[in-house]
Design a protein around this motif. Structure first.
Motif, PDB file in Angstrom:
ATOM      1  N   GLN A  64      44.626  27.285  -4.134  1.00  0.00           N
ATOM      2  CA  GLN A  64      44.391  26.067  -4.221  1.00  0.00           C
ATOM      3  C   GLN A  64      43.118  25.646  -4.118  1.00  0.00           C
ATOM      4  OE1 GLN A  64      47.178  23.932  -5.405  1.00  0.00           O
ATOM      5  NE2 GLN A  64      45.294  22.596  -5.956  1.00  0.00           N
ATOM      6  N   LEU A  65      42.267  26.412  -3.042  1.00  0.00           N
ATOM      7  CA  LEU A  65      40.753  26.240  -2.859  1.00  0.00           C
ATOM      8  C   LEU A  65      40.197  26.559  -4.092  1.00  0.00           C
ATOM      9  CD1 LEU A  65      38.679  25.188  -1.134  1.00  0.00           C
ATOM     10  CD2 LEU A  65      38.479  27.572  -0.219  1.00  0.00           C
ATOM     11  N   ALA A  66      40.315  27.762  -4.787  1.00  0.00           N
ATOM     12  CA  ALA A  66      39.696  28.239  -5.968  1.00  0.00           C
ATOM     13  C   ALA A  66      39.720  26.860  -7.025  1.00  0.00           C
ATOM     14  CB  ALA A  66      40.386  29.365  -6.371  1.00  0.00           C
ATOM     15  N   SER A  67      41.107  26.372  -7.403  1.00  0.00           N
ATOM     16  CA  SER A  67      41.139  25.373  -8.323  1.00  0.00           C
ATOM     17  C   SER A  67      40.588  23.956  -8.028  1.00  0.00           C
ATOM     18  CB  SER A  67      42.648  25.194  -8.473  1.00  0.00           C
ATOM     19  OG  SER A  67      42.981  24.102  -9.172  1.00  0.00           O
ATOM     20  N   ASP A  68      40.773  23.677  -6.635  1.00  0.00           N
ATOM     21  CA  ASP A  68      39.999  22.575  -6.342  1.00  0.00           C
ATOM     22  C   ASP A  68      38.820  22.469  -6.415  1.00  0.00           C
ATOM     23  OD1 ASP A  68      42.842  21.521  -5.870  1.00  0.00           O
ATOM     24  OD2 ASP A  68      42.614  21.901  -3.701  1.00  0.00           O
ATOM     25  N   SER A  69      38.045  23.535  -5.790  1.00  0.00           N
ATOM     26  CA  SER A  69      36.474  23.549  -5.800  1.00  0.00           C
ATOM     27  C   SER A  69      35.874  23.437  -7.093  1.00  0.00           C
ATOM     28  CB  SER A  69      35.999  24.618  -5.001  1.00  0.00           C
ATOM     29  OG  SER A  69      36.487  26.004  -5.406  1.00  0.00           O
ATOM     30  N   SER A  70      36.794  24.157  -8.330  1.00  0.00           N
ATOM     31  CA  SER A  70      36.266  24.124  -9.477  1.00  0.00           C
ATOM     32  C   SER A  70      36.357  22.829 -10.124  1.00  0.00           C
ATOM     33  CB  SER A  70      37.249  25.255 -10.265  1.00  0.00           C
ATOM     34  OG  SER A  70      36.916  26.515 -10.068  1.00  0.00           O
TER      35      SER A  70
END
Length: 512
Positions: free
Chosen positions: A39-45
């Motif tokens: 989720q962090l990868a998605s949110d930061s993108s």
């Protein structure tokens, strides 16, 4: 040049395939929200895409006045993905200091937790370069945009390709002796701290759960709760409130961390809380300390109570994390240990020459995590960064075993009867007295205009008295030498500190 040199590719995106469901961050108490690596990868993108949509270009600065909550890593790593430079700020400063920093950094956007907005509001609305104010919380004050609305509909953006030497983020120094300075760090510095201290001293693994009392906006806290655990896919516990001893113990009991990252003042206060209490069940395997040197007596008492050593170390905003430390299998309390693998150290006199073993010198350090310099501080750059070496401003001795013994800050040292006196040595002696909780020793002048030590003391409990002051003076004489005892003792309810817990001795000197 490849995208892998972008720190977000290493610390965030690779985990989205290796361990997407693993919890990267979870909040303690209150909301109890969590954030997985995937989720962090998605949110930061998505944050990166929202920054681009807002017209915040690569190499522009964004200020982050964000509490320790899951939005912090989302924004920080999203900015790195976009090539935008995040500038995390201390959430405990005054409006006037925020105004100075916002003008100095020329940040084009401010991300702020709603709880902090009342303090920064006046400074933010007056900042000439701010174009966007994004508030994290349930309400959106006039003149701002909510974090959710800022992100809504933004197209995710992959991490931009960059060099490891490209500027990544700034940290403003804690300002313990004046206004904060903007310290510029590159992408490669984060990985350098993880591969040196994190891997070789802390020996952190994916199974660890980390709780740090130092907040994410500090270099120490950023390493403890973000870069070091994220390097291996571990979990960090975040707490947005004030870490009092009672709160810290509650978090330790509830969250069951395996690694606890504290500061000397908190270790001392927590021990005092447990003098007549039962040890809680916490699976600690390691504790670390930085910010100030750890008194030997506190380290020994902590080990006796918890059965776990405190690895006392030394770091700085300029070096990003710890570069000198004790290690798990090699702890000697009363020392700062030896150089962390990957770093070199020197002790030099006022002329820049190496000092002999046992002599006092200023500590210089060399390592890949060193800052790229200060922002708009040319004179201080020249005074601090000397080629590959960084001056720490700390005075040390090196013993026959190669260990470094802290003597004090360069500005704190003074001579008594022509001999250098280490305020920290006097403080260590005093804090080992059963009545003393905290102490700071500074120089003061006697009637003849000569410098002598003066102690400011916070007691654990009970009344202060002239008899106790005399007892403490005699205690120091017996413990470390007759000429080192404090000529004056002033009892206080508290000592002035920075938000990291460092005692602001310059304020006490002003009163002496």
């Amino acid at each position: 040049m490849t995208a892998s040199a972008n720190a977000a590719s290493y610390f965030v995106d690779r985990h989205s395939t290796e361990r997407p469901d693993k919890i990267a961050f979870r909040e303690a108490a209150g909301k109890k929200r969590s954030l997985s690596y995937g989720q962090l990868a998605s949110d930061s993108s998505q944050v990166a895409g929202a920054l681009a949509r807002a017209g915040i270009a690569r190499e522009c600065r964004i200020a982050m006045l964000v509490l320790d909550q899951i939005e912090f890593p989302q924004i920080f790593w999203g900015a790195l993905k976009a090539g935008v430079i995040p500038v995390p700020l201390n959430t405990l400063l005054s409006t006037a200091v925020y105004e100075t920093i916002l003008r100095d950094s020329r940040a084009t956007a401010l991300f702020v937790s709603a709880e902090v907005w009342p303090v920064v509001k006046q400074a933010a609305l007056a900042a000439p370069d701010l174009q966007h104010i994004v508030v994290i919380g349930d309400e959106t004050p006039e003149g701002t945009i909510g974090f959710g609305d800022f992100l809504a509909g933004a197209e995710p953006q992959h991490a931009v390709a960059c060099s490891a030497d490209e500027e990544a983020f700034w940290l403003y120094s804690s300002g313990s002796t004046g206004l904060p300075k903007g310290v510029r760090h590159v992408h490669g510095a984060l990985r350098a701290t993880a591969e040196t201290y994190g891997a070789q001293v802390l020996k952190i693994t994916e199974q660890d759960v980390v709780y740090s009392v130092a907040k994410l906006f500090f270099a120490y806290g950023m390493g403890n709760a973000m870069s070091l655990p994220m390097a291996v896919g571990a979990t960090a516990v975040l707490f947005s409130g004030r870490p009092t001893p009672d709160v810290v113990v509650d978090i330790l009991e509830a969250e069951k961390p395996t690694i606890f990252c504290g500061v000397p003042t908190l270790y001392a206060a927590t021990l005092a809380r447990f003098e007549s209490a039962t040890k809680p069940e916490v699976p600690l395997r390691c504790c670390i300390s930085a910010g100030e040197a750890l008194p030997e007596d506190i380290g020994r008492k902590w080990k006796a109570f918890w059965g776990v050593d405190i690895l006392d170390g030394v770091g700085s905003t300029e070096m990003l994390h710890i570069f000198l430390s004790n290690a798990a299998d090699d702890v000697v309390y009363g020392t700062s240990g030896v150089a962390v693998p990957g770093y070199q150290l020197r002790l030099v006199d006022e002329a820049g020459d190496e000092v002999a073993q046992g002599e006092i010198g200023e500590l210089l350090v060399c390592g890949d995590s060193a800052a790229d310099g200060y922002w708009n501080q040319r004179h201080k750059n020249r005074a601090t960064f000397e080629g590959k070496w960084t001056r720490t401003g700390d005075k040390y001795q090196r013993d026959s075993q190669g260990r470094y013994i802290y003597c004090g800050r360069t500005d704190d040292m003074f001579k008594v009867s022509g001999i250098w006196l280490s305020p920290f040595e006097v403080e260590q002696a005093l804090v080992s007295h059963p009545a003393v909780l905290e102490v700071a020793v500074v120089s003061a002048r006697d009637d003849a205009g000569l410098e002598k030590p003066k102690a400011y003391i916070v007691l654990k409990e009970g009344p202060a008295s002239p008899e106790l002051a005399a007892e403490l003076k005699a205690f120091v004489k017996d413990k470390i030498g007759k000429w080192k005892y404090p000529r004056w003792i002033e009892f206080a309810d508290d000592l002035p500190k920075t938000a990291t817990g460092k005692i602001q001795r310059f304020k006490l000197r002003q009163d002496s």
